[in-house]
Motif scaffolding. Structure first.
Motif, PDB file in Angstrom:
ATOM      1  N   LEU A  71       0.823  -1.210   0.000  1.00 53.09           N
ATOM      2  CA  LEU A  71       0.000   0.000   0.000  1.00 53.09           C
ATOM      3  C   LEU A  71       0.860   1.264   0.000  1.00 53.09           C
ATOM      4  CD1 LEU A  71      -2.664  -1.051   2.656  1.00 53.09           C
ATOM      5  CD2 LEU A  71      -2.996  -0.903   0.188  1.00 53.09           C
ATOM      6  N   SER A  72       2.061   1.179  -0.510  1.00 48.73           N
ATOM      7  CA  SER A  72       2.971   2.318  -0.456  1.00 48.73           C
ATOM      8  C   SER A  72       2.521   3.463  -1.352  1.00 48.73           C
ATOM      9  CB  SER A  72       4.382   1.878  -0.841  1.00 48.73           C
ATOM     10  OG  SER A  72       4.406   1.427  -2.175  1.00 48.73           O
ATOM     11  N   ASP A  73       2.963   4.671  -0.994  1.00 50.85           N
ATOM     12  CA  ASP A  73       2.735   5.894  -1.771  1.00 50.85           C
ATOM     13  C   ASP A  73       1.265   6.197  -2.017  1.00 50.85           C
ATOM     14  OD1 ASP A  73       5.519   6.326  -1.960  1.00 50.85           O
ATOM     15  OD2 ASP A  73       5.615   4.890  -3.613  1.00 50.85           O
ATOM     16  N   ASN A  74       0.477   6.091  -0.966  1.00 49.40           N
ATOM     17  CA  ASN A  74      -0.927   6.488  -1.008  1.00 49.40           C
ATOM     18  C   ASN A  74      -1.130   7.618  -0.003  1.00 49.40           C
ATOM     19  OD1 ASN A  74      -2.500   4.683  -2.891  1.00 49.40           O
ATOM     20  ND2 ASN A  74      -1.406   3.141  -1.711  1.00 49.40           N
ATOM     21  N   ILE A  75      -2.370   7.919   0.343  1.00 52.64           N
ATOM     22  CA  ILE A  75      -2.645   9.003   1.294  1.00 52.64           C
ATOM     23  C   ILE A  75      -3.410   8.476   2.518  1.00 52.64           C
ATOM     24  CG2 ILE A  75      -2.439  10.989  -0.243  1.00 52.64           C
ATOM     25  CD1 ILE A  75      -5.373  10.792  -0.893  1.00 52.64           C
ATOM     26  N   ILE A  76      -3.079   7.264   2.925  1.00 50.38           N
ATOM     27  CA  ILE A  76      -3.716   6.633   4.080  1.00 50.38           C
ATOM     28  C   ILE A  76      -3.156   7.266   5.350  1.00 50.38           C
ATOM     29  CG2 ILE A  76      -4.003   4.464   5.341  1.00 50.38           C
ATOM     30  CD1 ILE A  76      -3.581   3.052   2.596  1.00 50.38           C
ATOM     31  N   SER A  77      -4.065   7.650   6.264  1.00 51.38           N
ATOM     32  CA  SER A  77      -3.604   8.232   7.520  1.00 51.38           C
ATOM     33  C   SER A  77      -4.127   7.474   8.738  1.00 51.38           C
ATOM     34  CB  SER A  77      -4.026   9.696   7.612  1.00 51.38           C
ATOM     35  OG  SER A  77      -5.439   9.797   7.552  1.00 51.38           O
ATOM     36  N   GLY A  78      -5.058   6.563   8.536  1.00 54.39           N
ATOM     37  CA  GLY A  78      -5.622   5.798   9.647  1.00 54.39           C
ATOM     38  C   GLY A  78      -6.572   4.736   9.131  1.00 54.39           C
ATOM     39  N   GLY A  79      -7.373   4.190  10.038  1.00 55.88           N
ATOM     40  CA  GLY A  79      -8.344   3.174   9.657  1.00 55.88           C
ATOM     41  C   GLY A  79      -7.721   1.822   9.367  1.00 55.88           C
ATOM     42  N   LEU A  80      -6.562   1.552   9.944  1.00 54.45           N
ATOM     43  CA  LEU A  80      -5.847   0.305   9.663  1.00 54.45           C
ATOM     44  C   LEU A  80      -6.417  -0.893  10.418  1.00 54.45           C
ATOM     45  CD1 LEU A  80      -2.213   1.700   9.654  1.00 54.45           C
ATOM     46  CD2 LEU A  80      -3.683   1.244   7.699  1.00 54.45           C
ATOM     47  N   GLU A  81      -7.328  -0.638  11.346  1.00 56.71           N
ATOM     48  CA  GLU A  81      -7.945  -1.740  12.086  1.00 56.71           C
ATOM     49  C   GLU A  81      -8.700  -2.681  11.152  1.00 56.71           C
ATOM     50  OE1 GLU A  81     -10.520   1.838  12.043  1.00 56.71           O
ATOM     51  OE2 GLU A  81      -8.539   1.510  12.873  1.00 56.71           O
ATOM     52  N   VAL A  82      -9.101  -2.206   9.994  1.00 58.42           N
ATOM     53  CA  VAL A  82      -9.782  -3.022   8.988  1.00 58.42           C
ATOM     54  C   VAL A  82      -8.892  -4.194   8.558  1.00 58.42           C
ATOM     55  CG1 VAL A  82     -10.687  -2.997   6.617  1.00 58.42           C
ATOM     56  CG2 VAL A  82     -11.163  -1.102   8.150  1.00 58.42           C
ATOM     57  N   LEU A  83      -7.597  -3.966   8.483  1.00 62.92           N
ATOM     58  CA  LEU A  83      -6.662  -5.014   8.062  1.00 62.92           C
ATOM     59  C   LEU A  83      -6.676  -6.191   9.019  1.00 62.92           C
ATOM     60  CD1 LEU A  83      -3.608  -2.889   6.909  1.00 62.92           C
ATOM     61  CD2 LEU A  83      -5.250  -4.086   5.473  1.00 62.92           C
ATOM     62  N   ALA A  84      -6.729  -5.923  10.308  1.00 62.44           N
ATOM     63  CA  ALA A  84      -6.747  -6.989  11.307  1.00 62.44           C
ATOM     64  C   ALA A  84      -8.003  -7.846  11.165  1.00 62.44           C
ATOM     65  CB  ALA A  84      -6.668  -6.402  12.708  1.00 62.44           C
ATOM     66  N   GLU A  85      -9.088  -7.222  10.789  1.00 62.69           N
ATOM     67  CA  GLU A  85     -10.362  -7.917  10.651  1.00 62.69           C
ATOM     68  C   GLU A  85     -10.482  -8.649   9.313  1.00 62.69           C
ATOM     69  OE1 GLU A  85     -14.880  -6.442   9.874  1.00 62.69           O
ATOM     70  OE2 GLU A  85     -13.710  -5.317  11.326  1.00 62.69           O
ATOM     71  N   LYS A  86     -10.094  -7.996   8.231  1.00 64.93           N
ATOM     72  CA  LYS A  86     -10.339  -8.527   6.883  1.00 64.93           C
ATOM     73  C   LYS A  86      -9.197  -9.381   6.331  1.00 64.93           C
ATOM     74  CE  LYS A  86     -14.078  -5.872   6.265  1.00 64.93           C
ATOM     75  NZ  LYS A  86     -15.165  -5.830   5.362  1.00 64.93           N
ATOM     76  N   CYS A  87      -7.997  -9.222   6.843  1.00 63.73           N
ATOM     77  CA  CYS A  87      -6.816  -9.951   6.338  1.00 63.73           C
ATOM     78  C   CYS A  87      -6.066 -10.596   7.503  1.00 63.73           C
ATOM     79  CB  CYS A  87      -5.894  -8.992   5.580  1.00 63.73           C
ATOM     80  SG  CYS A  87      -6.700  -8.039   4.302  1.00 63.73           S
ATOM     81  N   PRO A  88      -6.651 -11.603   8.131  1.00 65.27           N
ATOM     82  CA  PRO A  88      -6.054 -12.163   9.348  1.00 65.27           C
ATOM     83  C   PRO A  88      -4.723 -12.882   9.144  1.00 65.27           C
ATOM     84  CG  PRO A  88      -7.895 -13.506   8.617  1.00 65.27           C
ATOM     85  CD  PRO A  88      -7.885 -12.281   7.751  1.00 65.27           C
ATOM     86  N   ASN A  89      -4.400 -13.306   7.929  1.00 64.47           N
ATOM     87  CA  ASN A  89      -3.165 -14.063   7.688  1.00 64.47           C
ATOM     88  C   ASN A  89      -2.064 -13.231   7.049  1.00 64.47           C
ATOM     89  OD1 ASN A  89      -3.974 -16.664   8.685  1.00 64.47           O
ATOM     90  ND2 ASN A  89      -5.415 -16.692   6.994  1.00 64.47           N
ATOM     91  N   LEU A  90      -2.183 -11.941   7.131  1.00 67.65           N
ATOM     92  CA  LEU A  90      -1.200 -11.036   6.551  1.00 67.65           C
ATOM     93  C   LEU A  90       0.161 -11.202   7.232  1.00 67.65           C
ATOM     94  CD1 LEU A  90      -1.577  -8.885   4.346  1.00 67.65           C
ATOM     95  CD2 LEU A  90      -1.834  -7.210   6.147  1.00 67.65           C
ATOM     96  N   THR A  91       1.220 -11.356   6.432  1.00 63.49           N
ATOM     97  CA  THR A  91       2.566 -11.480   6.995  1.00 63.49           C
ATOM     98  C   THR A  91       3.472 -10.336   6.564  1.00 63.49           C
ATOM     99  OG1 THR A  91       3.259 -12.901   5.182  1.00 63.49           O
ATOM    100  CG2 THR A  91       2.486 -13.999   7.176  1.00 63.49           C
ATOM    101  N   HIS A  92       3.172  -9.688   5.453  1.00 61.95           N
ATOM    102  CA  HIS A  92       3.977  -8.570   4.953  1.00 61.95           C
ATOM    103  C   HIS A  92       3.048  -7.407   4.602  1.00 61.95           C
ATOM    104  CE1 HIS A  92       6.611 -11.999   4.269  1.00 61.95           C
ATOM    105  NE2 HIS A  92       7.612 -11.143   4.345  1.00 61.95           N
ATOM    106  N   LEU A  93       3.396  -6.231   5.095  1.00 64.60           N
ATOM    107  CA  LEU A  93       2.598  -5.037   4.851  1.00 64.60           C
ATOM    108  C   LEU A  93       3.540  -3.864   4.628  1.00 64.60           C
ATOM    109  CD1 LEU A  93      -0.124  -3.469   4.897  1.00 64.60           C
ATOM    110  CD2 LEU A  93       0.156  -3.306   7.379  1.00 64.60           C
ATOM    111  N   ASN A  94       3.347  -3.159   3.512  1.00 64.98           N
ATOM    112  CA  ASN A  94       4.160  -1.976   3.227  1.00 64.98           C
ATOM    113  C   ASN A  94       3.249  -0.753   3.218  1.00 64.98           C
ATOM    114  OD1 ASN A  94       5.897  -0.010   2.341  1.00 64.98           O
ATOM    115  ND2 ASN A  94       6.561  -1.114   0.524  1.00 64.98           N
ATOM    116  N   LEU A  95       3.469   0.142   4.177  1.00 63.58           N
ATOM    117  CA  LEU A  95       2.706   1.383   4.292  1.00 63.58           C
ATOM    118  C   LEU A  95       3.590   2.611   4.072  1.00 63.58           C
ATOM    119  CD1 LEU A  95       0.600   0.478   7.428  1.00 63.58           C
ATOM    120  CD2 LEU A  95      -0.300   0.847   5.132  1.00 63.58           C
ATOM    121  N   SER A  96       4.770   2.427   3.520  1.00 67.68           N
ATOM    122  CA  SER A  96       5.693   3.551   3.340  1.00 67.68           C
ATOM    123  C   SER A  96       5.111   4.576   2.379  1.00 67.68           C
ATOM    124  CB  SER A  96       7.040   3.054   2.824  1.00 67.68           C
ATOM    125  OG  SER A  96       6.892   2.473   1.551  1.00 67.68           O
ATOM    126  N   GLY A  97       5.423   5.831   2.629  1.00 63.89           N
ATOM    127  CA  GLY A  97       4.969   6.909   1.764  1.00 63.89           C
ATOM    128  C   GLY A  97       3.521   7.302   1.962  1.00 63.89           C
TER     129      GLY A  97
END
Length: 152
Positions: A71-97
């Motif tokens: 998810l790099s180089d977007n304009i996300i500033s919050g609301g990341l709790e959705v990831l814990a609920e919708k993607c429970p098996n996530l092992t790699h996450l890129n939020l840079s930029g």
């Protein structure tokens, strides 16, 4: 190109149920939200939405098999709790930029399996660093005492 068209292009005459990787980088999302991605992508393991002007993950579907999310180089500033609920098996996450200003925005991710593992690893590293620093201080102390006595 908007996100819906890009998804159709990336499917390449495959059913969404068969797709394991989806790269939507540099396409345009309307109103900063995900569109065209739904629960039919049951086998999706890798999803990349870099530089798509994404500001919200509210419309992210359930992606239980998803392991890597870019998810790099977007304009996300919050609301990341959705990831814990919708993607429970996530092992790699890129939020840079993104526009995340402090760690409170990332706190919801701490309950995820991947973050717990990383957090334990970080704690172990800190302990090792502290022990190493203490050993260095102990070695430096006699040298400092010697320099003080030399100055007298």
């Amino acid at each position: 190109m908007d996100m819906k068209k890009r998804i159709n292009l990336e499917l390449r005459n495959r059913a969404p149920e068969e797709v394991t990787q989806l790269v939507l980088d540099n396409c345009h999302c309307v109103n900063g939200e995900i569109e065209g991605l739904n629960d039919t992508f049951k086998k999706l393991e890798f999803l990349s939405m870099a530089n798509v002007e994404l500001s919200s993950l509210a419309r992210l579907p359930n992606l239980n098999k998803l392991r890597k999310l870019e998810l790099s180089d977007n304009i996300i500033s919050g609301g990341l709790e959705v990831l814990a609920e919708k993607c429970p098996n996530l092992t790699h996450l890129n939020l840079s930029g993104n526009k995340i200003k402090d760690l409170t925005a990332v706190e919801a991710l701490m309950e995820m399996k991947m973050m717990k593992r990383k957090l334990v690893h970080l704690k172990d590293m800190r302990k090792r660093k502290r022990k190493k620093m203490m050993r260095m201080k102990m070695k430096m102390k006699p040298a400092q005492n010697w320099e003080r006595e030399k100055k007298k």
